[in-house]
Write a protein that holds these residues in place. Structure first.
Motif, PDB file in Angstrom:
ATOM      1  N   HIS A 247     -50.336 -18.089  -8.465  1.00 14.65           N
ATOM      2  CA  HIS A 247     -48.949 -18.323  -8.866  1.00 14.65           C
ATOM      3  C   HIS A 247     -48.708 -17.875 -10.310  1.00 14.65           C
ATOM      4  O   HIS A 247     -47.681 -17.251 -10.607  1.00 14.65           O
TER       5      HIS A 247
ATOM      6  N   GLU B 100     -46.093 -14.923 -11.326  1.00 12.20           N
ATOM      7  CA  GLU B 100     -45.015 -15.269 -12.260  1.00 12.20           C
ATOM      8  C   GLU B 100     -45.026 -14.342 -13.474  1.00 12.20           C
ATOM      9  O   GLU B 100     -43.971 -13.920 -13.956  1.00 12.20           O
TER      10      GLU B 100
ATOM     11  N   ASP C 263     -36.985 -16.352 -13.086  1.00 13.57           N
ATOM     12  CA  ASP C 263     -37.564 -17.502 -12.395  1.00 13.57           C
ATOM     13  C   ASP C 263     -38.206 -17.041 -11.092  1.00 13.57           C
ATOM     14  O   ASP C 263     -37.691 -16.153 -10.404  1.00 13.57           O
ATOM     15  N   THR C 264     -39.326 -17.643 -10.768  1.00 15.25           N
ATOM     16  CA  THR C 264     -40.007 -17.346  -9.507  1.00 15.25           C
ATOM     17  C   THR C 264     -40.213 -18.639  -8.735  1.00 15.25           C
ATOM     18  O   THR C 264     -40.412 -19.706  -9.327  1.00 15.25           O
ATOM     19  N   GLU C 265     -40.166 -18.534  -7.415  1.00 19.32           N
ATOM     20  CA  GLU C 265     -40.363 -19.696  -6.555  1.00 19.32           C
ATOM     21  C   GLU C 265     -41.321 -19.345  -5.431  1.00 19.32           C
ATOM     22  O   GLU C 265     -41.350 -18.208  -4.954  1.00 19.32           O
TER      23      GLU C 265
ATOM     24  N   ARG D  70     -48.099 -24.059  -2.558  1.00 20.18           N
ATOM     25  CA  ARG D  70     -48.505 -24.631  -3.832  1.00 20.18           C
ATOM     26  C   ARG D  70     -49.849 -25.311  -3.672  1.00 20.18           C
ATOM     27  O   ARG D  70     -50.000 -26.255  -2.896  1.00 20.18           O
TER      28      ARG D  70
END
Length: 329
Positions: free
Chosen positions: A301, A305, A320-322, A328
């Protein structure tokens, strides 16, 4: 093969890969190399290496002119011939016989320095761009053109001179010239000095050409990796050329020289960027990474990002990254 058999084979292959993935995540000695290779590929570092190699190809010849001229000023003819012979072997398919007629000429030195400055600025700027890309520095935070040129001049004066000195040391030690009369212990010490100098040059390059606050400790692992591999590549190229490719130039002419030089610079650039990638992986803790599939680890992650944030072109721009909650780790 039936559909059931194919699914069975695919299932066993996936299970085996999952076991390998689990092992490498648990051992830093495995997860760090995996993370370096993954980031190297994701950054498309081979393209960055090609850019550096292209400009390095143009810069090497004026540097050779400077080297030969300095040898003409300070070294007698017989030792100079030995050193040029070995230095020529370290740089693929450059015939040392074509360099014998050069002596200590002020005009040749001035011409070589001016041309090396022009072409060297380009290769240093390309390297600086590559390092900033490796560190995922946002575009808005990268230096302006005047800043790049000023830093490039500093690098050429310091690191360029260091490379000449390192090459001269390796040439003197390996040529076995009577001027130094080195025994086996002296040769080992000479090689050690050359390797240490190479490592020091990479430390300086990684720090000066990276527009991010990094300490010597941050860049030392990559400098050791690149410095040692740099020396190994020089030694291997000398061995291969002297034993297997000594007749290539007479057979294939200019094509052999150009292609081999480009490949040699490309490999040198790959070595340099591998060292830079190692520094980033260790500094930003971008390990362990998942071998396949969706990004499952925190390092995955953070890496993705940083890739997105690199594309910010204005200091007020926010990226922004999701990731889906199930990804997760």
């Amino acid at each position: 093969m039936s559909e059931h058999s194919r699914e069975s084979v695919a299932g066993r292959a996936k299970a085996g890969l999952d076991r390998v993935d689990a092992v490498q995540r648990e051992h830093k000695s495995l997860s760090v190399p995996v993370a370096v290779v993954r980031k190297f590929l994701e950054d498309q570092s081979t393209n960055l290496a090609s850019m550096i190699a292209f400009w390095a190809f143009f810069s090497i010849f004026p540097l050779f002119l400077v080297l030969i001229t300095l040898l003409g000023f300070f070294v007698p003819d017989n030792p100079k011939t030995d050193v040029l012979g070995h230095v020529g072997q370290m740089f693929p398919l450059l015939d040392p016989a074509t360099m014998q007629g050069f002596g200590g000429s002020v005009w040749a030195l001035v011409l070589g320095l001016v041309t090396a400055l022009w072409s060297g600025l380009a290769v240093v700027r390309a390297t600086q761009t590559a390092f900033n890309s490796v560190w995922e520095l946002p575009f808005h935070a990268r230096p302006s053109l005047p800043e790049q040129i000023g830093r490039s001049v500093l690098v050429l004066v310091t690191i360029g001179l260091g490379l000449v000195v390192s090459t001269l040391i390796s040439g003197f030690v390996s040529s076995g010239t009577d001027l130094l009369n080195l025994g086996w212990l002296g040769r080992i010490l000479g090689y050690a000095v050359a390797i240490v100098l190479d490592i020091g040059l990479f430390v300086a390059a990684f720090r000066i050409l990276t527009d991010r606050e990094v300490s010597t400790r941050d860049v030392l692992p990559g400098a050791v990796l690149s410095g040692v591999l740099f020396w190994v590549l020089q030694t291997l190229s000398s061995l291969i050329i002297s034993r297997y490719l000594q007749n290539a130039q007479s057979t294939y002419g200019t094509f052999a020289t150009v292609i081999t030089l480009l490949w040699w610079f490309y490999l040198q650039s790959i070595i340099t960027l591998l060292g830079a990638q190692l520094n980033v992986v260790l500094k930003d803790r971008l390990h362990p990474r998942a071998l396949v599939g969706a990004p499952e680890t925190d390092a995955d992650h953070r890496a993705y990002e940083s890739y997105a944030e690199e594309r910010a072109y204005h200091e007020q721009e926010r990226v922004d990254t999701e990731f889906p909650p199930e990804q997760r780790g």
